[in-house]
Scaffold this motif. Structure first.
Motif, PDB file in Angstrom:
ATOM      1  N   MET A   1      10.499  -5.445  11.875  1.00 16.35           N
ATOM      2  CA  MET A   1      11.505  -6.148  11.188  1.00 16.35           C
ATOM      3  C   MET A   1      11.020  -7.622  10.860  1.00 16.35           C
ATOM      4  O   MET A   1      11.203  -7.907   9.749  1.00 16.35           O
ATOM      5  CB  MET A   1      12.697  -6.213  11.886  1.00 16.35           C
ATOM      6  N   LEU A   2      10.311  -8.258  11.829  1.00 13.61           N
ATOM      7  CA  LEU A   2       9.749  -9.487  11.576  1.00 13.61           C
ATOM      8  C   LEU A   2       8.812  -9.531  10.407  1.00 13.61           C
ATOM      9  O   LEU A   2       8.905 -10.390   9.579  1.00 13.61           O
ATOM     10  CB  LEU A   2       9.255 -10.242  12.959  1.00 13.61           C
ATOM     11  N   SER A   3       7.878  -8.549  10.399  1.00 15.42           N
ATOM     12  CA  SER A   3       6.721  -8.484   9.410  1.00 15.42           C
ATOM     13  C   SER A   3       7.442  -8.329   8.028  1.00 15.42           C
ATOM     14  O   SER A   3       6.826  -8.995   7.186  1.00 15.42           O
ATOM     15  CB  SER A   3       5.971  -7.089   9.832  1.00 15.42           C
ATOM     16  N   GLN A   4       8.374  -7.451   7.963  1.00 17.99           N
ATOM     17  CA  GLN A   4       9.105  -7.278   6.579  1.00 17.99           C
ATOM     18  C   GLN A   4       9.802  -8.604   6.203  1.00 17.99           C
ATOM     19  O   GLN A   4       9.535  -9.102   4.936  1.00 17.99           O
ATOM     20  CB  GLN A   4      10.290  -6.152   6.738  1.00 17.99           C
ATOM     21  N   VAL A   5      10.471  -9.464   7.192  1.00 22.61           N
ATOM     22  CA  VAL A   5      11.011 -10.445   7.071  1.00 22.61           C
ATOM     23  C   VAL A   5      10.181 -11.628   6.379  1.00 22.61           C
ATOM     24  O   VAL A   5      10.319 -12.319   5.228  1.00 22.61           O
ATOM     25  CB  VAL A   5      11.942 -11.217   8.157  1.00 22.61           C
ATOM     26  N   GLU A   6       8.937 -11.659   7.015  1.00 19.40           N
ATOM     27  CA  GLU A   6       7.780 -12.740   6.582  1.00 19.40           C
ATOM     28  C   GLU A   6       7.088 -12.239   5.185  1.00 19.40           C
ATOM     29  O   GLU A   6       6.619 -13.128   4.666  1.00 19.40           O
ATOM     30  CB  GLU A   6       6.705 -12.645   7.742  1.00 19.40           C
TER      31      GLU A   6
ATOM     32  N   GLN B   1      10.338  -8.667   2.335  1.00 21.17           N
ATOM     33  CA  GLN B   1      10.695  -7.190   2.172  1.00 21.17           C
ATOM     34  C   GLN B   1      12.187  -7.091   2.885  1.00 21.17           C
ATOM     35  O   GLN B   1      12.366  -5.747   2.379  1.00 21.17           O
ATOM     36  CB  GLN B   1       9.788  -6.321   2.545  1.00 21.17           C
ATOM     37  N   SER B   2      12.489  -8.040   3.641  1.00 16.91           N
ATOM     38  CA  SER B   2      13.908  -7.669   4.319  1.00 16.91           C
ATOM     39  C   SER B   2      14.631  -8.959   4.110  1.00 16.91           C
ATOM     40  O   SER B   2      13.924 -10.144   4.576  1.00 16.91           O
ATOM     41  CB  SER B   2      13.784  -7.149   5.646  1.00 16.91           C
ATOM     42  N   ASP B   3      15.880  -9.273   4.040  1.00 14.51           N
ATOM     43  CA  ASP B   3      16.881 -10.144   4.361  1.00 14.51           C
ATOM     44  C   ASP B   3      17.451 -10.096   5.676  1.00 14.51           C
ATOM     45  O   ASP B   3      18.461  -9.196   5.841  1.00 14.51           O
ATOM     46  CB  ASP B   3      17.895 -10.121   3.243  1.00 14.51           C
TER      47      ASP B   3
END
Length: 177
Positions: free
Chosen positions: A29-34, A37-39
């Motif tokens: 999730m953290l990788s996607q946020v960085e 790709q994710s809010d």
């Protein structure tokens, strides 16, 4: 915001795994946020800000703080929690010594699931509707025009047990993590 979170994490010498352990958010999730790709939710943003030791809206801050900042109503940064039915818009600039937010709280909603603490002082002013300021286990009823100033190290949150939406201003100094 994504590059700002990565920048803050790297500047503090933290790995994704370390931030994951501090926040309870998965490395994926953290990788996607960085990577944008994710809010993240409001609660996830609060956890990230706490782990990175910055005020929440600093996650959105640009590099250079202007000496004078005009924040147009339709250009404010927003964070919301659909689950909690609360929205905050940033009225002040990021990186200052005071943080000013306009909040809205839907009927039957709370600003957080549980009371929160941070090292600051806070003042809330109700603009429309009414709300309850729950501070250190005591409830303070506030109507339009009423305000409440308190030490934010006391567990606190805002509740709206009424039938109308509440709109309020919160000033926090120093800006909270």
């Amino acid at each position: 915001m994504p590059s700002r979170i990565r920048e803050l994490r790297r500047n503090r010498g933290l790995t994704l795994d370390q931030v994951s352990k501090q926040t309870g958010l998965s490395v994926a999730m953290l990788s996607q946020v960085e990577r944008g790709q994710s809010d993240p939710s409001l609660e996830s943003l609060r956890r990230l800000a706490e782990a990175l030791q910055v005020p929440l809206f600093d996650l959105f801050r640009g590099e250079v703080a202007e000496p004078v900042a005009v924040i147009r109503h339709d250009e404010r940064r927003l964070v919301s929690s659909p689950h909690l039915h609360v929205t905050y818009s940033q009225v002040s600039r990021s990186g200052g010594k005071v943080e000013v937010l306009e909040g809205t709280l839907d009927p039957g909603a709370a600003s957080s699931e549980l009371p929160r603490t941070h090292i600051s002082e806070e003042c809330v002013l109700v603009l429309e509707g009414s709300l309850i300021a729950e501070i250190d286990g005591t409830e303070y009823a506030l109507g339009a025009g009423d305000s409440c100033h308190f030490d934010s190290t006391l567990p606190h949150r805002f509740l709206n047990p009424h039938h109308d939406k509440a709109r309020f201003i919160i000033s926090v100094t120093p800006p909270s993590n």
